[in-house]
Write a protein that holds these residues in place. Sequence first.
Motif, short mmCIF file in Angstrom:
data_model
loop_
_atom_site.label_atom_id
_atom_site.label_comp_id
_atom_site.label_asym_id
_atom_site.label_seq_id
_atom_site.Cartn_x
_atom_site.Cartn_y
_atom_site.Cartn_z
N LYS A 70 0.82 -1.22 0.00
CA LYS A 70 0.00 0.00 0.00
C LYS A 70 0.85 1.26 0.00
CE LYS A 70 -3.39 2.37 2.90
NZ LYS A 70 -4.16 2.32 4.16
N ASP A 71 2.00 1.22 0.65
CA ASP A 71 2.86 2.40 0.75
C ASP A 71 3.70 2.61 -0.51
OD1 ASP A 71 1.91 2.85 3.31
OD2 ASP A 71 3.50 1.64 4.24
N ASN A 72 3.64 1.67 -1.46
CA ASN A 72 4.47 1.78 -2.66
C ASN A 72 3.65 2.05 -3.93
OD1 ASN A 72 6.86 1.17 -1.23
ND2 ASN A 72 6.38 -1.02 -1.32
N LEU A 73 2.41 2.50 -3.76
CA LEU A 73 1.57 2.74 -4.93
C LEU A 73 1.97 3.99 -5.70
CD1 LEU A 73 -1.95 1.73 -3.58
CD2 LEU A 73 -0.44 0.43 -5.09
N ASP A 74 2.87 4.77 -5.14
CA ASP A 74 3.45 5.89 -5.88
C ASP A 74 4.90 5.60 -6.27
OD1 ASP A 74 1.27 7.73 -5.92
OD2 ASP A 74 1.61 8.11 -3.79
N GLY A 75 5.32 4.36 -6.11
CA GLY A 75 6.69 3.98 -6.42
C GLY A 75 6.91 3.68 -7.89
N PRO A 76 8.15 3.36 -8.27
CA PRO A 76 8.49 3.14 -9.68
C PRO A 76 7.70 2.00 -10.32
CG PRO A 76 10.47 3.38 -8.34
CD PRO A 76 9.33 3.30 -7.39
N ALA A 77 7.53 0.88 -9.63
CA ALA A 77 6.82 -0.25 -10.23
C ALA A 77 5.37 0.12 -10.55
CB ALA A 77 6.87 -1.45 -9.29
N ALA A 78 4.72 0.82 -9.61
CA ALA A 78 3.34 1.24 -9.84
C ALA A 78 3.25 2.22 -11.01
CB ALA A 78 2.77 1.87 -8.58
N LYS A 79 4.22 3.12 -11.13
CA LYS A 79 4.23 4.09 -12.23
C LYS A 79 4.37 3.37 -13.58
CE LYS A 79 4.11 7.84 -9.68
NZ LYS A 79 2.87 8.64 -9.59
N VAL A 80 5.23 2.36 -13.62
CA VAL A 80 5.40 1.60 -14.87
C VAL A 80 4.10 0.95 -15.29
CG1 VAL A 80 6.54 -0.40 -15.91
CG2 VAL A 80 7.88 1.24 -14.56
N VAL A 81 3.40 0.35 -14.33
CA VAL A 81 2.11 -0.30 -14.63
C VAL A 81 1.12 0.73 -15.17
CG1 VAL A 81 0.12 -1.46 -13.62
CG2 VAL A 81 2.42 -2.16 -12.97
N ASP A 82 1.05 1.90 -14.55
CA ASP A 82 0.09 2.92 -14.97
C ASP A 82 0.45 3.53 -16.32
OD1 ASP A 82 -1.57 2.66 -12.75
OD2 ASP A 82 -0.36 4.03 -11.54
N ILE A 83 1.74 3.69 -16.59
CA ILE A 83 2.16 4.22 -17.90
C ILE A 83 1.83 3.24 -19.01
CG2 ILE A 83 4.18 4.83 -19.30
CD1 ILE A 83 5.42 5.96 -16.68
N LEU A 84 2.14 1.96 -18.78
CA LEU A 84 1.80 0.94 -19.77
C LEU A 84 0.29 0.85 -19.97
CD1 LEU A 84 4.27 -1.95 -18.86
CD2 LEU A 84 4.34 -0.47 -20.87
N ALA A 85 -0.46 1.09 -18.89
CA ALA A 85 -1.92 1.06 -18.99
C ALA A 85 -2.43 2.17 -19.90
CB ALA A 85 -2.53 1.20 -17.60
N VAL A 86 -1.86 3.36 -19.79
CA VAL A 86 -2.26 4.47 -20.67
C VAL A 86 -1.93 4.14 -22.12
CG1 VAL A 86 -1.79 6.88 -21.27
CG2 VAL A 86 -2.00 6.22 -18.87
N PHE A 87 -0.73 3.67 -22.35
CA PHE A 87 -0.29 3.37 -23.72
C PHE A 87 -1.12 2.24 -24.33
CE2 PHE A 87 2.94 1.33 -26.62
CZ PHE A 87 2.87 2.33 -27.59
N ALA A 88 -1.33 1.19 -23.55
CA ALA A 88 -2.12 0.06 -24.05
C ALA A 88 -3.55 0.48 -24.34
CB ALA A 88 -2.10 -1.09 -23.04
N THR A 89 -4.12 1.30 -23.48
CA THR A 89 -5.50 1.75 -23.67
C THR A 89 -5.64 2.59 -24.92
OG1 THR A 89 -5.94 1.71 -21.29
CG2 THR A 89 -7.37 3.10 -22.65
N ILE A 90 -4.74 3.54 -25.12
CA ILE A 90 -4.81 4.39 -26.31
C ILE A 90 -4.68 3.54 -27.58
CG2 ILE A 90 -3.63 6.18 -27.63
CD1 ILE A 90 -5.19 7.31 -25.35
#
Length: 545
Positions: free
Chosen positions: A189-209
């Motif tokens: 829970k404390d790492n949802l702003d960490g690098p791994a979470a950011k990578v998942v969210d960035i890939l999510a944006v790219f995949a969605t578009i």
Amino acid sequence: MSGSDQGVFEEFREEIDPIVFAFGALLTAGVIVAFFVNEALVTETIGTVYGWVTTYLNWALLVIVFLIVLFLLFLIVGPWGGIKMGDSDPEYSFLSYFAMLYSAGFAAGVVFWGPTEALFYYDNPSPQFGIEGGTAEAVPYAIQQTLFHWALPQLAVFTIMGLAISYFAYNYEDVPLRVSSALTPILGKDNLDGPAAKVVDILAVFATIGGVATSLGFIGSQFIAGLNYQWGIDLGNIGILIVVTTMTLLFTISMVLGVDKGIRRLSNFNMILFVVLMVATFILGPTLFLLLLGSQAMGGMIADFTSMSLYTGAGNDAGTTWMNSWTVFYWAWALSWSPFAGLFIARISKGRTVREVAFTGIGATSAATIPWFTIVGGTALQYHHTGVADFSRVINNFTPEISGFILFDAFPFGTVFMIAFMILVTTFFITSADSSTLAVSMMTTGGKARPSNINRVFWGVVLGMTAAILMIIGGEGGTSALQDAVIITGAPFAFVCFLAMLSLIRDFGKHYTQVLFQKDTVLYGSRKDTDGSSGSARSAGSDDD
């Protein structure tokens, strides 16, 4: 600039997650620019990576999607079904909830492929069944294969992401509505702003578009094909831009109105028109044949579901090629949609139980999808097989966008049906674009449930531009290349969805009823606090945490 304008832009600047927004926008813009600068090189590179994915990861996609389906079926009937998303009441009625989930996340593809997909399986059946194409024997298997591709499995990857995101966002404090939240127990829970979470969210944006824009490109091409087929209107590239710009304007208006006034109302209209068109096709089409066909195809899908889910064509190169071209492609495409669809499902699922979300996601939606493909696809198949209508042009040239118009042209008052079909195509385009834009806006604001209008408009324009570009360059192989790219971007989300499922299992097992092992079960080794004679008599409460 007025003070109100400054306030709007200040809200936009303050709400965005700069890392996810910047990388998501840059990746998307980079792909668009690369296609114009050196399309051949990009296409070749994508093709190489696509070949690697389908050679080494195809089995993984099949196995993971199959396991997710089994897990969701278990949630519908199992003890975890009563777990609630938060402690509030549902925001929408069940019918509106179902209509939004279906219209916004799935039905655009259903409408596009409904009249056409079974035709390709009729002409070239899966080698799994050893059936000769173009024969009467191939007819029920063509519908069976279509139902398999569009019922449970595709829906399952959307649903598992929606369940995981909504559960952790609404049941844990300070967990935002974003894709990486689905992995809360794994990331921490404390790492949802960490690098791994950011990578998942960035890939999510790219995949969605990439995934949604490709799909919207198909839907837009179907609208344009209808104009050309019925009235001989050839729009050309400028016309494509005008049509997509108009549709972008329409879904932007819907988007600014919000979920309640925009997506909900339009989704309800979509479902009414969808049902009316399906029932009219059932009455005017070969009614008795459709009843017989649907019963046999449904029975075949149930009986063969496991073998179809895990068919890899091992030892048969033609079988593997067929499986990669259809099943793996569909699973990967659905997976590329899973971030957006899952986030949107999470957005509208507050107050629902796990059972309600799982049932709506794979049960109620399948109940709407199966009749559509059986009735519309079965009618097209029967008309082609018996010579009532000729779909040879569709099969030989792979032009699925004109199938619906060939089908409805064979009906009495065919023009009325074609106009209704075009309206349905357009409104599903709008709801899909609307909900996906909302989801991307949420992804790039760190999980804000109601992003600002300027954020939504920005991503709406990006989505519309990308769809228009795909339609324009599609004649030169661009769309094919982006379909390959969708597989590349979708494949990683097979593992994200799998981890989301494991996250739910871990959390449900920890905080709710144990369904397999008791809490003090030792999976390997032995207890250090017991001797051999008394170890088996220890109480359940004396664990070794």
